[in-house]
Design a protein around this motif. Structure first.
Motif, PDB file in Angstrom:
ATOM      1  N   GLN A  52      21.488  25.232  -6.198  1.00  9.37           N
ATOM      2  CA  GLN A  52      20.688  25.627  -5.031  1.00  9.37           C
ATOM      3  C   GLN A  52      19.194  25.615  -5.303  1.00  9.37           C
ATOM      4  O   GLN A  52      18.388  25.738  -4.396  1.00  9.37           O
ATOM      5  CB  GLN A  52      21.145  26.996  -4.523  1.00  9.37           C
ATOM      6  CG  GLN A  52      22.566  26.914  -3.991  1.00  9.37           C
ATOM      7  CD  GLN A  52      23.078  28.248  -3.464  1.00  9.37           C
ATOM      8  OE1 GLN A  52      22.386  29.253  -3.496  1.00  9.37           O
ATOM      9  NE2 GLN A  52      24.312  28.240  -2.977  1.00  9.37           N
ATOM     10  N   GLY A  53      18.826  25.439  -6.575  1.00 11.76           N
ATOM     11  CA  GLY A  53      17.412  25.313  -6.922  1.00 11.76           C
ATOM     12  C   GLY A  53      16.856  23.926  -6.639  1.00 11.76           C
ATOM     13  O   GLY A  53      15.651  23.711  -6.725  1.00 11.76           O
TER      14      GLY A  53
ATOM     15  N   ASP B  80      13.146  17.548  -5.490  1.00 10.70           N
ATOM     16  CA  ASP B  80      12.278  18.485  -6.183  1.00 10.70           C
ATOM     17  C   ASP B  80      13.173  19.297  -7.114  1.00 10.70           C
ATOM     18  O   ASP B  80      14.110  19.964  -6.674  1.00 10.70           O
ATOM     19  CB  ASP B  80      11.592  19.395  -5.151  1.00 10.70           C
ATOM     20  CG  ASP B  80      10.507  20.253  -5.798  1.00 10.70           C
ATOM     21  OD1 ASP B  80      10.740  20.741  -6.929  1.00 10.70           O
ATOM     22  OD2 ASP B  80       9.454  20.440  -5.169  1.00 10.70           O
ATOM     23  N   ILE B  81      12.887  19.188  -8.433  1.00  7.20           N
ATOM     24  CA  ILE B  81      13.742  19.856  -9.424  1.00  7.20           C
ATOM     25  C   ILE B  81      13.003  20.994 -10.129  1.00  7.20           C
ATOM     26  O   ILE B  81      13.490  21.535 -11.118  1.00  7.20           O
ATOM     27  CB  ILE B  81      14.262  18.837 -10.473  1.00  7.20           C
ATOM     28  CG1 ILE B  81      13.095  18.112 -11.152  1.00  7.20           C
ATOM     29  CG2 ILE B  81      15.217  17.836  -9.821  1.00  7.20           C
ATOM     30  CD1 ILE B  81      13.519  17.270 -12.353  1.00  7.20           C
ATOM     31  N   THR B  82      11.830  21.347  -9.593  1.00  8.73           N
ATOM     32  CA  THR B  82      11.007  22.376 -10.244  1.00  8.73           C
ATOM     33  C   THR B  82      11.784  23.681 -10.432  1.00  8.73           C
ATOM     34  O   THR B  82      11.667  24.345 -11.447  1.00  8.73           O
ATOM     35  CB  THR B  82       9.741  22.649  -9.398  1.00  8.73           C
ATOM     36  OG1 THR B  82       9.185  21.398  -8.996  1.00  8.73           O
ATOM     37  CG2 THR B  82       8.712  23.440 -10.183  1.00  8.73           C
ATOM     38  N   ASP B  83      12.590  24.040  -9.426  1.00 10.90           N
ATOM     39  CA  ASP B  83      13.309  25.318  -9.482  1.00 10.90           C
ATOM     40  C   ASP B  83      14.776  25.161  -9.903  1.00 10.90           C
ATOM     41  O   ASP B  83      15.591  26.043  -9.629  1.00 10.90           O
ATOM     42  CB  ASP B  83      13.245  26.006  -8.104  1.00 10.90           C
ATOM     43  CG  ASP B  83      11.795  26.227  -7.671  1.00 10.90           C
ATOM     44  OD1 ASP B  83      10.958  26.501  -8.563  1.00 10.90           O
ATOM     45  OD2 ASP B  83      11.504  26.097  -6.471  1.00 10.90           O
TER      46      ASP B  83
ATOM     47  N   ARG C  64      19.031  24.480 -14.304  1.00 11.49           N
ATOM     48  CA  ARG C  64      19.088  23.864 -15.620  1.00 11.49           C
ATOM     49  C   ARG C  64      18.085  22.730 -15.672  1.00 11.49           C
ATOM     50  O   ARG C  64      17.842  22.083 -14.668  1.00 11.49           O
ATOM     51  CB  ARG C  64      20.476  23.236 -15.838  1.00 11.49           C
ATOM     52  CG  ARG C  64      21.485  24.201 -16.349  1.00 11.49           C
ATOM     53  CD  ARG C  64      22.577  23.401 -17.037  1.00 11.49           C
ATOM     54  NE  ARG C  64      23.877  23.904 -16.651  1.00 11.49           N
ATOM     55  CZ  ARG C  64      24.950  23.152 -16.555  1.00 11.49           C
ATOM     56  NH1 ARG C  64      24.892  21.854 -16.778  1.00 11.49           N
ATOM     57  NH2 ARG C  64      26.101  23.683 -16.235  1.00 11.49           N
ATOM     58  N   GLN C  65      17.561  22.473 -16.854  1.00 12.33           N
ATOM     59  CA  GLN C  65      16.601  21.376 -16.989  1.00 12.33           C
ATOM     60  C   GLN C  65      17.278  20.058 -16.612  1.00 12.33           C
ATOM     61  O   GLN C  65      18.443  19.834 -16.960  1.00 12.33           O
ATOM     62  CB  GLN C  65      16.096  21.313 -18.437  1.00 12.33           C
ATOM     63  CG  GLN C  65      14.752  20.627 -18.536  1.00 12.33           C
ATOM     64  CD  GLN C  65      14.398  20.225 -19.954  1.00 12.33           C
ATOM     65  OE1 GLN C  65      14.949  20.762 -20.915  1.00 12.33           O
ATOM     66  NE2 GLN C  65      13.479  19.291 -20.086  1.00 12.33           N
TER      67      GLN C  65
ATOM     68  N   ARG D 123      17.161  15.976 -16.896  1.00 14.10           N
ATOM     69  CA  ARG D 123      16.556  14.887 -17.660  1.00 14.10           C
ATOM     70  C   ARG D 123      17.127  13.540 -17.232  1.00 14.10           C
ATOM     71  O   ARG D 123      18.192  13.490 -16.603  1.00 14.10           O
ATOM     72  CB  ARG D 123      16.815  15.087 -19.157  1.00 14.10           C
ATOM     73  CG  ARG D 123      15.871  16.091 -19.795  1.00 14.10           C
ATOM     74  CD  ARG D 123      16.362  16.523 -21.149  1.00 14.10           C
ATOM     75  NE  ARG D 123      17.698  17.108 -21.028  1.00 14.10           N
ATOM     76  CZ  ARG D 123      18.228  17.957 -21.898  1.00 14.10           C
ATOM     77  NH1 ARG D 123      17.589  18.279 -22.982  1.00 14.10           N
ATOM     78  NH2 ARG D 123      19.435  18.456 -21.711  1.00 14.10           N
ATOM     79  N   VAL D 124      16.419  12.484 -17.590  1.00 18.79           N
ATOM     80  CA  VAL D 124      16.921  11.136 -17.310  1.00 18.79           C
ATOM     81  C   VAL D 124      18.302  10.972 -17.939  1.00 18.79           C
ATOM     82  O   VAL D 124      18.526  11.389 -19.070  1.00 18.79           O
ATOM     83  CB  VAL D 124      15.948  10.071 -17.883  1.00 18.79           C
ATOM     84  CG1 VAL D 124      16.566   8.673 -17.829  1.00 18.79           C
ATOM     85  CG2 VAL D 124      14.656  10.095 -17.104  1.00 18.79           C
ATOM     86  N   GLY D 125      19.219  10.418 -17.192  1.00 19.41           N
ATOM     87  CA  GLY D 125      20.571  10.206 -17.702  1.00 19.41           C
ATOM     88  C   GLY D 125      21.522  11.334 -17.329  1.00 19.41           C
ATOM     89  O   GLY D 125      22.738  11.168 -17.397  1.00 19.41           O
ATOM     90  N   ASP D 126      20.970  12.475 -16.916  1.00 22.89           N
ATOM     91  CA  ASP D 126      21.832  13.572 -16.442  1.00 22.89           C
ATOM     92  C   ASP D 126      22.445  13.175 -15.103  1.00 22.89           C
ATOM     93  O   ASP D 126      21.946  12.279 -14.422  1.00 22.89           O
ATOM     94  CB  ASP D 126      21.006  14.854 -16.214  1.00 22.89           C
ATOM     95  CG  ASP D 126      20.588  15.511 -17.511  1.00 22.89           C
ATOM     96  OD1 ASP D 126      21.072  15.090 -18.576  1.00 22.89           O
ATOM     97  OD2 ASP D 126      19.751  16.453 -17.445  1.00 22.89           O
ATOM     98  N   GLU D 127      23.470  13.908 -14.721  1.00 21.86           N
ATOM     99  CA  GLU D 127      24.041  13.687 -13.397  1.00 21.86           C
ATOM    100  C   GLU D 127      23.778  14.899 -12.520  1.00 21.86           C
ATOM    101  O   GLU D 127      23.849  16.033 -12.986  1.00 21.86           O
ATOM    102  CB  GLU D 127      25.551  13.467 -13.496  1.00 21.86           C
ATOM    103  CG  GLU D 127      25.882  12.110 -14.058  1.00 21.86           C
ATOM    104  CD  GLU D 127      27.377  11.842 -14.018  1.00 21.86           C
ATOM    105  OE1 GLU D 127      27.736  10.675 -13.865  1.00 21.86           O
ATOM    106  OE2 GLU D 127      28.174  12.790 -14.136  1.00 21.86           O
ATOM    107  N   LEU D 128      23.481  14.652 -11.247  1.00 22.09           N
ATOM    108  CA  LEU D 128      23.366  15.739 -10.277  1.00 22.09           C
ATOM    109  C   LEU D 128      24.604  15.697  -9.388  1.00 22.09           C
ATOM    110  O   LEU D 128      25.141  14.628  -9.098  1.00 22.09           O
ATOM    111  CB  LEU D 128      22.095  15.605  -9.448  1.00 22.09           C
ATOM    112  CG  LEU D 128      20.773  15.654 -10.238  1.00 22.09           C
ATOM    113  CD1 LEU D 128      19.589  15.620  -9.281  1.00 22.09           C
ATOM    114  CD2 LEU D 128      20.700  16.898 -11.131  1.00 22.09           C
TER     115      LEU D 128
END
Ligand SMILES: *Cc1c(COP(=O)(O)O)cnc(C)c1O
Length: 363
Positions: free
Chosen positions: A304-305, A319-322, A325-326, A328-333
């Motif tokens: 929800q962030g 927008d991933i500021t909030d 979890r951090q 990074r490139v290669g991560d999945e959302l």
């Protein structure tokens, strides 16, 4: 586990949801049709609904119904969109029941069925106020008179639909119109109707509260069983699982950028003039997912962030500021899908479908 843009479908959760809906409805004497149009009738999902105990299947598209027959499904299938006059032969060949509102079409269905030695069942749709399909209530008796003598068809019941075009909520009063019309047809014409079909997911609410009129004996359920949501009544159905479908997409860029584009603003790639509010430098991510893959407004980040800023054909910007979890490139959302989101990703050839059954991922 699979990689790349994909829709993960937990068949155990769909079976669970189907079983819960069936249990509730059966305890009120209501049969449940599993509606398959929200996910283009993908066979694994249809099978999960059947394992959950639905009494039959229903879809709005003849293409989906023909595919279900080709996949070997032999259950009763109801066509949920009033048939096209040009397509009556397929309708009587592949579906058992169709919903109808036009006498000319019902005649043509009867003729096509008779030629094939079949009897096609019809449900006459009654418009109780949503103003999508259906005969207006004052014309129901006259319409029934016109169709009861026809060969090749059998009128099995009345149905209604709400919460679609007009957003009208199902209530005791508007559903009871069907019950009263059923009684009127019985006393005036001596026909006992077998089916009074009282709508879709939005009618479940009344069943839960024991406010559904006695006599309504069928519901046609898609959204609730699939997503555990009821958009018309804007609620999550707490006793159902709402994460049977999750969309996963990979991060291909993550950078700090200003919140307002730099330069003179023309139009975006879809011809709209975008507007921006300056909230300073923000952490942003791009995922490999765009308007070609999904109806973006139908996706909701699980974290929800995260907030979706927009998308073009092949890129979605968040927008991933909030973020909790951090990122990074290669991560999945991961994204929840709404009903419209599910419709779009089901159809997309770019979105792989992977299935989980008995706690094992199949691909
Ligand atoms: C789509 C549809 C349904 C199912 O609606 P849900 O909200 O997904 O349960 C039921 N009846 C008709 C006529 C439909 O077109």
């Amino acid at each position: 586990m699979s990689i790349g843009l994909r829709l993960e479908v937990d068949l155990d959760k769909i079976k669970y949801n189907a079983a819960k809906v069936v249990e509730l409805c059966h305890s009120h004497g209501i049969a449940v049709l599993g509606v398959t149009k929200g996910f283009t009738a993908i066979p694994q999902i249809v099978a999960a609904m059947l394992e959950g105990g639905v009494d039959g299947l229903a879809d709005a598209r003849m293409e989906n119904i023909i595919e279900l027959r080709n996949e070997g499904f032999s259950e009763s299938i109801t066509l949920l969109r009033i048939p096209q006059l040009s397509n009556v032969e397929n309708v009587v060949t592949y579906s058992n029941v169709s919903v109808n509102s036009e006498v000319a079409v019902i005649r043509a269905l009867g003729k096509a069925a008779k030629e094939k030695g079949l009897v096609h069942q019809i449900i006459l749709m009654v418009d109780v106020g949503d103003l999508r399909e259906g005969v207006m209530t004052e014309n129901v008796l006259a319409t029934v008179r016109q169709v009861i003598g026809l060969e090749g068809i059998r009128l099995v019941g009345l149905g209604t639909n709400m919460g679609c075009f007009g957003g009208i909520l199902p209530e005791y009063s508007n559903l009871n119109i069907l019950v009263n019309l059923g009684k009127l047809i019985e006393t005036r014409l001596g026909i006992k109707l077998e089916v009074l079909s009282g709508g879709g997911t939005s009618s479940l609410f009344l069943v839960e509260r024991n406010e559904i009129p006695a006599g309504i004996n069928q519901l046609r359920i898609g959204e609730g069983m699939l997503l555990g949501t009821d958009t018309t009544n804007s609620r999550n159905i707490e006793w159902l699982k709402n994460d049977a479908f999750l969309l996963k997409a990979e991060v291909i860029e993550a950078k700090l950028k200003p919140s307002v584009p730099i330069g003179n603003i023309g139009r975006d790639s879809f011809g709209n003039i975008p507007e921006f509010i300056d909230v300073g430098i923000r952490n942003r991510a791009i995922v490999a997912l765009g308007k070609q893959d999904a109806y973006i407004e139908g996706l909701v980040p699980v974290d929800q962030g995260l907030s979706i800023l927009g998308a073009s054909s092949d890129h979605m910007i968040l927008d991933i500021t909030d973020a909790t979890r951090q990122v990074r490139v290669g991560d999945e959302l991961t994204f929840h899908v709404t009903y419209s989101g599910l419709l779009s990703v089901s159809q997309s050839k770019y979105v792989k479908k992977v299935f989980r059954k008995d706690n094992i991922w199949l691909s």
